[in-house]
Design an enzyme around this catalytic site. Structure first.
Site, mmCIF file in Angstrom:
data_model
loop_
_atom_site.group_PDB
_atom_site.id
_atom_site.type_symbol
_atom_site.label_atom_id
_atom_site.label_comp_id
_atom_site.label_asym_id
_atom_site.label_seq_id
_atom_site.Cartn_x
_atom_site.Cartn_y
_atom_site.Cartn_z
ATOM 1 N N ASP A 127 0.862 -1.177 0.000
ATOM 2 C CA ASP A 127 0.000 0.000 0.000
ATOM 3 C C ASP A 127 0.907 1.239 0.000
ATOM 4 O O ASP A 127 2.065 1.157 0.408
ATOM 5 C CB ASP A 127 -0.863 -0.047 1.268
ATOM 6 C CG ASP A 127 -1.586 1.251 1.530
ATOM 7 O OD1 ASP A 127 -2.257 1.747 0.607
ATOM 8 O OD2 ASP A 127 -1.475 1.772 2.655
ATOM 9 N N ASP A 187 -0.257 5.097 0.774
ATOM 10 C CA ASP A 187 -0.539 6.148 1.753
ATOM 11 C C ASP A 187 -0.453 5.624 3.185
ATOM 12 O O ASP A 187 -1.089 4.630 3.522
ATOM 13 C CB ASP A 187 -1.930 6.735 1.505
ATOM 14 C CG ASP A 187 -2.019 7.425 0.157
ATOM 15 O OD1 ASP A 187 -1.652 8.604 0.071
ATOM 16 O OD2 ASP A 187 -2.438 6.769 -0.818
#
Length: 297
Positions: free
Chosen positions: A88, A90
């Site tokens: 991922d 963010d």
């Protein structure tokens, strides 16, 4: 039952924490008549090899270091060094939520961040929450994208080392984000990922239109991306390390051979194979059995 490694990681600056973790986990090992630990990095990481794992081991290990600022994992030795990294972006590879920072340039950061937080906690469906937030950015001048990247986005500690080390040892590294390609393309380059997948923000050449290209890359799509990348390499879920912090990372984290929760929301932390709560992303390398001398900076 297959052999497992019980590994922990402490800050080299915090020798008391390392010493205490060594002692406490050493007692757990001693109760099972294990030999002394193997050091992966002096004053930083060590591991015990358990030929068989009993039902109480994970709970005992957790209890032994519960009060200490160290990260630990119990991982199978077989296929320990993963051949695929799905990460991922963010709040995992980078320090911020890009959408929240973009919203700051529109003067609505608090409003957008509140929705982001609820979505990441799993209280809202990801796709409608993304459409709602992007809708509020309609009319935002495109230069806000570059300003957000230049002024707000930084790689989290250990991100580039994790990616470059795994890549140097033959793993394919892919950034998969519910965020936007404007940011993932730049972050992927900065950290050393081979590829990136994310959503596309639509614009009219001068400003954002308030829309995102469909279909949206969300929770299910992250898992599908991991499986597509694995299939292309003739690998399966077990060969993958998936790492993230929010609810939309949960499916890939649960399916991966090693699912890691990085400073994650509670519902993610409880489901992951391992957590990184204190150390840098380099902890994910120690979990895989890499020694400090094998790290690529």
């Amino acid at each position: 039952m297959t052999a497992h490694a019980l590994v922990f990681v402490a800050s080299p600056e915090d020798k008391p924490a390392y010493r205490e973790a060594l002692l406490m986990l050493g007692r757990v090992a001693l109760n099972r008549k294990l030999p002394p630990p193997e050091v992966l990095s002096g004053w930083e990481s060590a591991q015990w090899i358990y030929e068989r794992v009993d039902g109480e081991l994970r709970q005992e290990a957790a209890a032994a270091v519960a009060e200490l600022p160290v990260d630990w994992a119990l991982v199978p030795l077989e296929g320990r060094k993963k051949k695929l990294l799905i990460a991922d972006m963010d709040s995992t590879i980078i320090n911020v939520e890009c959408l929240d920072e973009l919203a700051d340039f529109a003067g609505i950061k608090a409003e957008i961040a509140a929705i982001t937080e609820r979505a990441m906690r799993g209280e809202l469906e990801f796709e409608p929450a993304l459409r709602e937030r992007v809708g509020k950015l309609k009319g935002l001048a495109l230069d806000a994208l570059q300003r957000t990247y230049d002024e707000r986005v930084q790689l989290n500690p250990g991100a580039a080392t994790m990616v470059k080390t795994m890549a140097a040892h033959g793993a394919r590294c892919v950034l998969v984000s519910g965020g936007f390609t404007f940011f993932t393309s730049r972050v992927a380059d900065a950290a050393g990922f081979h590829a990136n997948r994310a959503n596309v923000l639509l614009d009219d050449g001068a400003a954002l239109t308030g829309e995102v290209q469909e279909p949206i890359l969300g929770r299910k799509a992250k898992l599908e991306a991991m499986r597509a990348e694995a299939a292309a390499l003739k690998l399966n879920d077990k060969d993958a390390l998936a790492i993230g912090d929010g609810a939309n990372d949960l499916d890939m984290i649960k399916a991966a051979g090693l699912g890691v929760a990085y400073r994650a929301k509670p519902l993610v932390a409880v489901e992951a194979d391992a957590k990184i709560d204190y150390m840098s992303l380099e902890a994910a390398l120690f979990f895989q059995g890499y020694r400090r001398g094998e790290f690529v900076q």
